[in-house]
Structures are given as structure tokens and as C-alpha cells.
Design an enzyme around this catalytic site. Structure first.
Site, PDB file in Angstrom:
ATOM      1  N   HIS A 246       0.948  -1.110  -0.155  1.00  0.00           N
ATOM      2  CA  HIS A 246       0.081   0.215   0.053  1.00  0.00           C
ATOM      3  C   HIS A 246       0.940   1.144  -0.072  1.00  0.00           C
ATOM      4  O   HIS A 246       0.494   2.278  -0.612  1.00  0.00           O
ATOM      5  CB  HIS A 246      -0.980   0.155   1.387  1.00  0.00           C
ATOM      6  CG  HIS A 246      -2.098  -1.047   1.346  1.00  0.00           C
ATOM      7  ND1 HIS A 246      -2.039  -1.859   2.492  1.00  0.00           N
ATOM      8  CD2 HIS A 246      -2.963  -1.404   0.313  1.00  0.00           C
ATOM      9  CE1 HIS A 246      -3.027  -2.692   2.466  1.00  0.00           C
ATOM     10  NE2 HIS A 246      -3.654  -2.466   1.200  1.00  0.00           N
TER      11      HIS A 246
ATOM     12  N   LYS B 106     -16.486  -7.813   5.542  1.00  0.00           N
ATOM     13  CA  LYS B 106     -15.082  -8.213   5.848  1.00  0.00           C
ATOM     14  C   LYS B 106     -15.030  -8.194   7.558  1.00  0.00           C
ATOM     15  O   LYS B 106     -14.975  -7.069   8.031  1.00  0.00           O
ATOM     16  CB  LYS B 106     -13.770  -7.513   5.131  1.00  0.00           C
ATOM     17  CG  LYS B 106     -13.573  -7.897   4.058  1.00  0.00           C
ATOM     18  CD  LYS B 106     -12.174  -7.318   3.715  1.00  0.00           C
ATOM     19  CE  LYS B 106     -12.003  -7.332   2.171  1.00  0.00           C
ATOM     20  NZ  LYS B 106     -10.828  -6.572   1.712  1.00  0.00           N
TER      21      LYS B 106
ATOM     22  N   ARG C  71      -1.463  -5.803  -8.399  1.00  0.00           N
ATOM     23  CA  ARG C  71      -0.576  -6.791  -8.060  1.00  0.00           C
ATOM     24  C   ARG C  71      -0.165  -7.646  -9.118  1.00  0.00           C
ATOM     25  O   ARG C  71       1.174  -7.849  -9.162  1.00  0.00           O
ATOM     26  CB  ARG C  71      -0.855  -7.312  -6.579  1.00  0.00           C
ATOM     27  CG  ARG C  71      -0.719  -6.424  -5.499  1.00  0.00           C
ATOM     28  CD  ARG C  71      -1.125  -6.960  -4.165  1.00  0.00           C
ATOM     29  NE  ARG C  71      -2.621  -7.367  -4.574  1.00  0.00           N
ATOM     30  CZ  ARG C  71      -3.520  -7.909  -3.544  1.00  0.00           C
ATOM     31  NH1 ARG C  71      -3.143  -8.018  -2.424  1.00  0.00           N
ATOM     32  NH2 ARG C  71      -4.776  -8.291  -4.061  1.00  0.00           N
TER      33      ARG C  71
ATOM     34  N   SER D 185      -2.882  -7.758   3.036  1.00  0.00           N
ATOM     35  CA  SER D 185      -3.040  -7.528   4.657  1.00  0.00           C
ATOM     36  C   SER D 185      -3.505  -9.129   5.303  1.00  0.00           C
ATOM     37  O   SER D 185      -2.996  -9.343   6.135  1.00  0.00           O
ATOM     38  CB  SER D 185      -4.194  -6.477   4.815  1.00  0.00           C
ATOM     39  OG  SER D 185      -4.032  -5.113   4.327  1.00  0.00           O
TER      40      SER D 185
HETATM   41  O1  PNS Z   1      -8.506  -2.878   0.337  1.00  0.00           O
HETATM   42  P1  PNS Z   1      -9.910  -3.476  -0.159  1.00  0.00           P
HETATM   43  O2  PNS Z   1     -10.673  -3.969   0.652  1.00  0.00           O
HETATM   44  O3  PNS Z   1      -9.534  -4.295  -1.536  1.00  0.00           O
HETATM   45  O4  PNS Z   1     -10.619  -2.039  -0.957  1.00  0.00           O
HETATM   46  C1  PNS Z   1     -12.115  -2.374  -1.673  1.00  0.00           C
HETATM   47  C2  PNS Z   1     -12.728  -1.052  -1.573  1.00  0.00           C
HETATM   48  C3  PNS Z   1     -12.794  -0.281  -0.071  1.00  0.00           C
HETATM   49  C4  PNS Z   1     -11.873  -0.173  -2.504  1.00  0.00           C
HETATM   50  C5  PNS Z   1     -14.319  -1.301  -2.071  1.00  0.00           C
HETATM   51  O5  PNS Z   1     -14.739  -2.247  -1.367  1.00  0.00           O
HETATM   52  C6  PNS Z   1     -15.078   0.038  -2.173  1.00  0.00           C
HETATM   53  O6  PNS Z   1     -14.761   0.909  -2.970  1.00  0.00           O
HETATM   54  N1  PNS Z   1     -15.868   0.189  -1.174  1.00  0.00           N
HETATM   55  C7  PNS Z   1     -16.683   1.319  -1.029  1.00  0.00           C
HETATM   56  C8  PNS Z   1     -18.073   1.008  -1.276  1.00  0.00           C
HETATM   57  C9  PNS Z   1     -18.597   0.958  -2.960  1.00  0.00           C
HETATM   58  O7  PNS Z   1     -18.417   2.077  -3.330  1.00  0.00           O
HETATM   59  N2  PNS Z   1     -18.883  -0.112  -3.453  1.00  0.00           N
HETATM   60  C10 PNS Z   1     -19.000  -0.202  -4.948  1.00  0.00           C
HETATM   61  C11 PNS Z   1     -17.752  -0.285  -5.490  1.00  0.00           C
HETATM   62  S1  PNS Z   1     -18.075  -0.762  -7.229  1.00  0.00           S
END
Ligand code: PNS
Length: 165
Positions: free
Chosen positions: A16, A40, A89, A127
């Protein structure tokens, strides 16, 4: 240009950090945005994740750390962001990221998603894998920032045996 780098950051890894550093060089300002993912189970609270990120990114004056709930694009729009930054990644990340990028574009066409490639040395890092390794007694040295190592051990102590630094 203002970029939002969203994620769970549970906890922030060196992968990150690599993306934050790259984004901070390309964009005028980067907001690292923590969101509580209701799907999660997390190890750290949002407050703890914010605290670690603030500590670790304090050396970059154009990086801000914040949190949001709800839709990412709504938050991005409310902050006046131009871009959502995502780290890639490996090819395995692509499909889901592609899906999210297109959904976010449909929800908010004015915001572009930009993908940045992590350094190859972080391509296997997540993570979740760090938490698993530490909980089973392995070392997180070199995988997460120094300031995070002690906090993971503290959280997981009691759940694993012979946890190493
Ligand atoms: O670190 P992560 O868990 O891979 O991040 C995922 C994240 C937080 C980027 C994704 O879950 C997200 O954008 N969440 C916000 C809610 C949202 O807008 N969902 C629709 C995405 S298309």
C-alpha cells in the site's frame, strides 16, 4: 489533480505504501481513504487504521488520511476528487478491479479510475496474508511498516503461538 486511494488497510502494508508514494509523485494531492467493509471481519478498528496510516504517511505533505462510509464515488465527489487510484499486484486483481472501475464510472462518470502497478517485490503481499503469517508465528518484517509490526503482534497475541517479530 486530487486523487483518492481507497481501501480497507487492515492493516496498511508496504505494498500500500508503495502505491501511496507513487501516487503522491504523480498527483498534486492524495487522500488515502479508509472504509469499514461490512462484508469483511477486520482486525483493526477504523480509528486504529487511520492512526497507523497518519503516522506512516506524515512524511508526505500532499498526503491526507481520511475515512468514509457508503459509496466510494459519492465520497470522492464530495471531496472534489478527479481520480480514484487503485493498485494492481497481479493479473488476478484485474477482473474484480475492472468490474469495480466500470461500476464506479457508471455511478459517477466524471471520476476516472487510474491503476498503478506495485513494485514487483510486493506482488504477493496482502493484509490478509500478513495477518495469517503473524497469527501462525511468522515474521512480518519487511512486509508492513515497522510501526505496524508491534500493533499486529499485540492484536494477535494469544491467538497464535510463538509469534516472531
Ligand atoms: O482494500 P480493499 O478491501 O480491497 O478495498 C476495497 C474498496 C474499499 C476499494 C471497495 O470495497 C470500495 O470501493 N468500497 C466502497 C463501497 C463502494 O463504493 N462499493 C461499490 C464499488 S463498485
Amino acid at each position: 489533480m486530487l486523487a483518492i486511494y481507497p481501501g480497507s488497510f487492515d492493516p496498511v502494508t508496504n505494498g500500500h505504501l508503495d502505491i501511496i508514494e507513487r501516487a503522491a509523485k504523480v498527483f498534486g494531492k492524495v487522500i488515502v481513504a479508509v472504509t469499514p467493509n461490512p462484508l469483511k471481519a477486520t482486525l483493526f478498528t477504523v480509528e486504529e487504521r487511520l492512526e497507523m496510516l497518519r503516522e506512516i504517511t506524515s512524511k508526505w505533505p500532499n498526503v491526507e488520511v481520511d475515512s468514509f462510509t457508503g459509496l466510494l464515488v459519492k465520497y470522492a465527489k464530495s471531496r472534489g476528487a478527479d481520480v480514484i487510484v487503485k493498485g494492481l499486484r497481479a493479473v488476478s486483481d484485474f477482473e474484480f478491479e475492472f468490474e469495480m472501475a466500470l461500476m464506479n464510472r457508471r455511478l459517477e462518470p466524471s471520476i476516472e479510475t487510474v491503476f498503478m502497478m506495485t513494485g514487483a517485490e510486493y506482488s504477493y503481499l496482502s493484509s490478509s496474508i500478513v495477518k495469517e503469517v503473524v497469527s501462525l508465528g511468522g515474521s512480518a518484517e519487511g512486509l508492513v511498516p515497522e510501526a505496524v509490526i508491534g500493533r499486529i503482534i499485540e492484536k494477535l497475541r494469544g491467538k497464535g503461538h510463538g509469534i516472531a517479530r
